[in-house]
Write an enzyme that holds these catalytic residues in place. Sequence first.
Site, PDB file in Angstrom:
ATOM      1  N   HIS A  51     -59.684 -38.168 -18.241  1.00  0.00           N
ATOM      2  CA  HIS A  51     -58.485 -38.864 -18.717  1.00  0.00           C
ATOM      3  C   HIS A  51     -58.237 -40.057 -17.798  1.00  0.00           C
ATOM      4  O   HIS A  51     -58.336 -39.943 -16.587  1.00  0.00           O
ATOM      5  CB  HIS A  51     -57.313 -37.884 -18.653  1.00  0.00           C
ATOM      6  N   HIS A  64     -51.053 -35.205 -28.099  1.00  0.00           N
ATOM      7  CA  HIS A  64     -50.142 -35.522 -26.989  1.00  0.00           C
ATOM      8  C   HIS A  64     -49.169 -34.393 -26.680  1.00  0.00           C
ATOM      9  O   HIS A  64     -48.124 -34.609 -26.050  1.00  0.00           O
ATOM     10  CB  HIS A  64     -49.367 -36.806 -27.306  1.00  0.00           C
TER      11      HIS A  64
END
Length: 382
Positions: free
Chosen positions: A285, A185
């Site tokens: 994504h 992340h």
Amino acid sequence: MKIKNIEIFKIPPRWLFLKITTESGISGWGEPALEGKTDSVIAAIHDMKQYLIGQNAEEIEHIYNLLTKGSFYRGGVIMMSAVSGIEQALWDIKGKHLNTPVYNLLGGAVREKVRIYGWIGGDSPTDLISQAQRRIDSGYTALKINACGKTEWIVSPSETKSIIQRLKELRAAVGDKIEIGIDFHGRVHKSAVKRLVKELEEFCPMFYEEPLLPEYIDQLKDVANYTTVPIAFGERLVGRREFKSLINNGIVDIIQPDISHTGGIWEIRKIAAMAETSDIALAPHCPLGPIAFAASLHINACCPNAIIQETSQGIHYNEGADMLDYIINKKDLSIIDGFIPNLEKPGLGIEIDEKFVKEMSKIGHNWRNPIWYGKDGSLLEW
């Protein structure tokens, strides 16, 4: 086929839907969501309306160029998220007009079904084993976790051991037939990432996602030198030009453009083709709603280098509503042995429950990502 009207729906948990209607009565849906910046995207869409009303909805490439190049000042992720939702809706209209799924308009299907993975563990990974088992019982064969929660610039020995132990226990619980992706992340700095990617490799991760922030693309090579696990990257990049250097430098193994941020369906198809020439895989994504997910499924269906698709169904962010709540044909998105069969209905292949969308738009949302601080009071990456 001229564009007559554009409607916007801000709905829970953190999404934005868009409906474009033509003079002939055909409507298409898009998802111009940008997590935490919804109102900014709404403003961008309102700004674009003057260019859209009266345009031929079938001329998708022309409209894309008009919205992205028609102004002297170009736009970043806010403008491109607005464009992405508009573009998705135009493909939905075109598919419905021609009575065929969108992937048939992009060269046709190269596979019969798309592999799916689901999130477990939340922002600070906990209860991984029980959540993993629920996913597996629901038909998943691939999972993704955050590598860690709130992380200081230097990761302590105890936290390093905790991260390693979590994955060790998870791998032991689910066995070797279940794939596990690990998402850093962008919250772990290079000094710590180099150690972690080396230590976690023995548990055979499916990929390491965003091991560094996009500001440090040129440093990815340093991380890749420490591991043989595939590096996945690209969720915060917009447009093929930002992906160009990432693809050309040959460091990443999997690109992850987001169909609601990077420019929409046709732009991702172009990016995927660029990646294919460098033997780079595609895994879009998509921690968003059903429209973005359906659009992503069409990309997976027609791209030879697509390997797996993220879904937001049951993700920890989905409070107040979940992905399938907004569509009528829920069974078409059923996961069977880790896969979803290609959508067969015209356009994007999902039937939006417009009545429910309008009801939930009265509630709306004000979602913002968490703000994290370190022990010394300085800002940390979420």
